[in-house]
Design a protein around this motif. Structure first.
Motif, short mmCIF file in Angstrom:
data_model
loop_
_atom_site.label_atom_id
_atom_site.label_comp_id
_atom_site.label_asym_id
_atom_site.label_seq_id
_atom_site.Cartn_x
_atom_site.Cartn_y
_atom_site.Cartn_z
N ILE A 149 0.86 -1.18 0.00
CA ILE A 149 0.00 0.00 0.00
C ILE A 149 0.89 1.22 0.00
O ILE A 149 1.84 1.32 0.79
N ILE A 150 0.61 2.18 -0.88
CA ILE A 150 1.37 3.43 -0.95
C ILE A 150 0.43 4.57 -0.60
O ILE A 150 -0.62 4.75 -1.26
N VAL A 151 0.78 5.32 0.41
CA VAL A 151 -0.03 6.47 0.83
C VAL A 151 0.54 7.71 0.17
O VAL A 151 1.66 8.14 0.49
N GLY A 152 -0.19 8.27 -0.79
CA GLY A 152 0.27 9.46 -1.49
C GLY A 152 0.68 9.16 -2.91
O GLY A 152 1.42 8.20 -3.15
N ALA A 153 0.20 9.95 -3.84
CA ALA A 153 0.52 9.76 -5.26
C ALA A 153 1.19 11.00 -5.82
O ALA A 153 0.83 11.52 -6.87
N GLY A 154 2.20 11.48 -5.09
CA GLY A 154 3.04 12.55 -5.61
C GLY A 154 4.16 11.96 -6.44
O GLY A 154 4.03 10.86 -6.99
N VAL A 155 5.29 12.65 -6.52
CA VAL A 155 6.41 12.15 -7.32
C VAL A 155 6.92 10.83 -6.77
O VAL A 155 7.06 9.84 -7.48
N ALA A 156 7.17 10.78 -5.46
CA ALA A 156 7.73 9.56 -4.86
C ALA A 156 6.73 8.41 -4.90
O ALA A 156 7.06 7.29 -5.31
N GLY A 157 5.49 8.67 -4.49
CA GLY A 157 4.50 7.61 -4.42
C GLY A 157 4.16 7.02 -5.78
O GLY A 157 4.08 5.79 -5.94
N THR A 158 3.98 7.87 -6.78
CA THR A 158 3.61 7.38 -8.10
C THR A 158 4.77 6.66 -8.77
O THR A 158 4.58 5.61 -9.40
N ALA A 159 5.98 7.21 -8.65
CA ALA A 159 7.15 6.54 -9.23
C ALA A 159 7.36 5.17 -8.58
O ALA A 159 7.69 4.19 -9.25
N LEU A 160 7.16 5.08 -7.26
CA LEU A 160 7.30 3.80 -6.57
C LEU A 160 6.23 2.81 -7.02
O LEU A 160 6.51 1.62 -7.21
N ALA A 161 5.01 3.30 -7.20
CA ALA A 161 3.93 2.42 -7.66
C ALA A 161 4.24 1.85 -9.04
O ALA A 161 4.06 0.64 -9.28
N ALA A 257 1.01 4.94 -14.29
CA ALA A 257 0.70 3.95 -13.26
C ALA A 257 -0.65 3.29 -13.52
O ALA A 257 -0.83 2.09 -13.29
N ALA A 258 -1.62 4.08 -13.99
CA ALA A 258 -2.95 3.53 -14.24
C ALA A 258 -2.97 2.50 -15.36
O ALA A 258 -3.90 1.68 -15.44
N THR A 259 -1.97 2.54 -16.24
CA THR A 259 -1.92 1.56 -17.34
C THR A 259 -1.31 0.23 -16.92
O THR A 259 -1.36 -0.73 -17.69
N ILE A 260 -0.74 0.16 -15.71
CA ILE A 260 -0.14 -1.09 -15.23
C ILE A 260 -1.24 -1.91 -14.57
O ILE A 260 -1.89 -1.44 -13.62
N PRO A 261 -1.51 -3.13 -15.03
CA PRO A 261 -2.69 -3.88 -14.57
C PRO A 261 -2.76 -4.10 -13.07
O PRO A 261 -3.85 -4.08 -12.49
N ASN A 262 -1.64 -4.33 -12.41
CA ASN A 262 -1.67 -4.65 -10.98
C ASN A 262 -1.43 -3.44 -10.08
O ASN A 262 -1.08 -3.58 -8.92
N VAL A 263 -1.62 -2.23 -10.61
CA VAL A 263 -1.56 -1.00 -9.81
C VAL A 263 -2.95 -0.38 -9.77
O VAL A 263 -3.58 -0.16 -10.81
N LYS A 264 -3.43 -0.10 -8.58
CA LYS A 264 -4.77 0.45 -8.39
C LYS A 264 -4.66 1.79 -7.68
O LYS A 264 -4.06 1.90 -6.61
N LEU A 265 -5.23 2.84 -8.28
CA LEU A 265 -5.23 4.17 -7.69
C LEU A 265 -6.61 4.44 -7.08
O LEU A 265 -7.63 4.26 -7.74
N VAL A 266 -6.62 4.87 -5.82
CA VAL A 266 -7.85 5.15 -5.10
C VAL A 266 -7.78 6.56 -4.54
O VAL A 266 -6.74 6.96 -3.99
#
Length: 620
Positions: A149-161, A257-266
């Motif tokens: 689980i990644i909390v936050g979808a900024g530069v670090a969070g999205t790149a990590l996802a 990130a949204a195009t990667i099948p096993n990554v879910k953005l909420v």
């Protein structure tokens, strides 16, 4: 030469337990121990031969038991010394007792320190308890839970996802607001950061957002200027810095990130971490419609930015706010040096200009302290026009005044926070939630992307993340492996900000002037510091050497051709001032991890991988 004789007491008065050490003879048969008085020290023990040391020990025991005097006779007369103290005899028993006492003392010190650390840790957990929920966490067993689980979808969070998703991990990202952010910082990616972006396979995220290539810096001071180019001779022609709108860059990464099948953005606001028996099991979050939800994963990575409300339970935050940025966008103007960031060494602190699109230039005015002139009543506009405008290059003056008149003035506090983690099973901090530095050097995204590369490499051998304790122990190496890049950029950012800021102190003025002239020398004197700043050469020792080279250069200028008492005094204060700037920053970063990482045991830990997981790893 006068001789001194030592007569031993009769054998029967000795302690019986020591009789086996002593050859029984009568006093008359016992020859006296003698040595020249001229060469002997005041006490006889220090010159006893090794053959006689056993006898000296027996003599000491005899004196202690009988409490009788021992006589020394010389030609000049007779001297008597009553009750010779044990400390006068260098004996193996005394030495053993001494070293044993020292060892026990150090053991007690270590025990006391560890006990204090445990008490502080307990206090820390109690203080941070309001940010976690401690209950019986029941995870569903349908296999739908994510791995991370990644909390936050900024530069670090999205790149990590994106990175973990491409490695085959199931990732859930929870972000408070998925609309395009609008920030005035996080707009400059150094060449070292761009190399990390390529390493993560995300270089296409700077395409189609009108990002501008950045080839170096230009410094301006008192009408003089110098250009500092990145040392990119040994790199591909595409390698350079990039500057852009922060929101556009983040949205591009979210789209990827949204195009990667096993990554879910909420979209939701994480309110707390779910904790059970000291292990983080997941998070609780609230969606836009007010509904409460829970998500569970073996590993939770908190990347919720500089205003994080979760980091207090995972680290010891020591946030400082040395200044604030006032942001403007200048339109349709040309910078004096194309494709370069511009730093004006103004009074009271630096001013930055850099392109963020083909038609826009970002201006950031640093204002020391936390109290800013009011924007609403016009005090800010007056300050910018009266104090700042006269100090900027003439080519940018009209565009600067026009941007003020448009009224779109933004502010942002500049925060710095050294990394001081509290390793917790099941959770990890990253990005600005974990570590911040002054944004003067634009190094934040470079550090974040470098951290992601380190974490990716550590997690790559692992197929199962469910053993939280083993994983937490293994991931302690992350905090040391990240240090070369992070500590170099953090230290340089803090030191440069203090050197570049104006000061009434004469030594600080000389240090500022020396820094500008040192960088203007060219060659290694400019390429070395710029390589450190850009993340291309993350070597803390090189940073310290260049920093004190600047100080020594400043002292040399004062002392040549003929030193005066005043110049010597100011030179000494320059060295003192330089030490006062850089050493506290190094101490906060951690001297051992920064300069002696090989001595940290955590970096030698092997990943907790089962033999049966090898086939699964190959299938990724």
């Amino acid at each position: 030469m006068t001789a001194v004789s030592l007569h031993l007491p009769p054998t029967p008065q000795l302690n019986p337990s020591l009789s086996f050490l002593y050859k029984t003879t009568s006093p008359a048969q016992s020859p006296p121990l003698s040595f020249p008085l001229a060469t002997s020290p005041p006490l006889f023990a220090s010159v006893l031969t090794s053959r006689k040391r056993r006898q000296s020990s027996i003599l000491l025991e005899a004196t202690k038991v009988t409490q009788k005097p021992v006589f020394f006779s010389a030609a000049s007369g007779t001297r008597s010394f009553h009750h010779i103290n044990m400390a006068f005899v260098i004996d193996k028993f005394i030495l053993g007792t001494f070293f044993a006492s020292i060892s026990v003392f150090f053991l007690l010190c270590i025990f006391r320190r560890n006990h204090q650390n445990l008490k502080n840790e307990q206090k820390f957990k109690e203080k941070a308890a309001f940010k976690t929920q401690n209950d019986n966490v029941q995870r569903p067993e349908d296999g739908s839970d994510p791995d991370v689980i990644i909390v936050g979808a900024g530069v670090a969070g999205t790149a990590l996802a994106c990175t973990l998703g491409k490695d085959g991990r199931r990732v859930q990202v929870i972000e408070r607001d998925l609309t395009e952010p609008d920030r005035i910082v996080g707009e400059l990616l150094q060449p070292g950061g761009y190399l990390k972006l390529i390493e993560l396979g995300l270089e296409d995220c700077v395409e189609e957002i009108d990002a501008q290539r950045v080839l170096g810096y230009a410094l301006f001071k008192d009408g003089k200027n110098t250009r500092l180019s990145y040392p990119l001779e040994n790199f591909h022609s595409d390698i350079a810095g990039r500057s852009f709108h922060n929101g556009r860059f983040i949205q591009r990464m979210r789209e990827k990130a949204a195009t990667i099948p096993n990554v879910k953005l909420v979209q939701g606001t994480v309110t707390s971490l779910l904790e059970e028996n000291g292990t983080i099991k997941g998070v609780q979050y609230k969606t836009k419609d007010g509904q409460e939800h829970r998500a569970y994963a073996p590993l939770t990575v908190v990347c919720d930015g500089c205003f994080s409300n979760l980091r207090r339970s995972l680290c010891n935050p020591k946030v400082a706010v040395p200044s604030c940025f006032v942001g403007l966008i200048l339109e349709n103007c040309q910078l004096p040096f194309a494709n370069h960031g511009h730093v004006i060494l103004a009074d009271p602190s630096p001013i930055l200009f850099y392109p963020i699109s083909s038609t826009e230039v970002r201006c950031l005015v640093d204002v020391p302290g936390q109290k800013l002139p009011s924007i609403a009543n016009g005090e800010m506009a007056k300050y910018l026009k009266d104090v700042v405008a006269p100090q900027i290059p003439p080519q940018l003056h009209d565009a600067f005044i026009s941007a003020i008149d448009k009224g779109n003035i933004r502010t942002m506090p500049n925060r710095s926070m050294p990394a001081d983690p509290h390793p917790t099973p099941g959770a990890l901090l990253m990005g600005d939630a974990f570590n911040m530095r002054h944004p003067l050097t634009g190094g934040g995204m470079t550090v974040a992307l470098s951290d992601i590369v380190v974490l990716r490499d550590l997690l790559h051998p692992l197929c199962d993340l469910n053993d939280a304790d083993s994983l937490a122990k293994y991931l302690e190496s992350f905090y040391t492996l990240r240090k070369p890049v992070a500590s170099t950029i953090n230290t340089l950012a803090g030191a440069l900000y203090k050197v570049f800021s104006a000061s009434p102190d004469e030594a600080r003025k000389e240090m500022r002037e020396a820094c500008f002239d040192y960088l203007s020398l060219g060659g290694i004197f400019s390429s070395g510091p710029v390589a450190l700043l850009s993340g291309l050469n993350p070597r803390p020792l090189s940073l310290v050497l260049h920093f004190f080279a600047v100080a020594i250069y400043g002292v040399g200028r004062l002392l040549l051709p003929f030193p005066s008492p005043k110049a010597i005094w100011i030179g000494a204060r320059i060295i003192s001032s330089a030490s006062g700037i850089i050493f506290p920053i190094i101490r906060a970063e951690g001297v051992r991890q920064m300069f002696f990482p090989a001595t940290v045991p955590a970096i030698y830990r092997h990943p907790p991988v089962d033999d049966k997981s090898d086939d699964v790893q190959k299938s990724r």
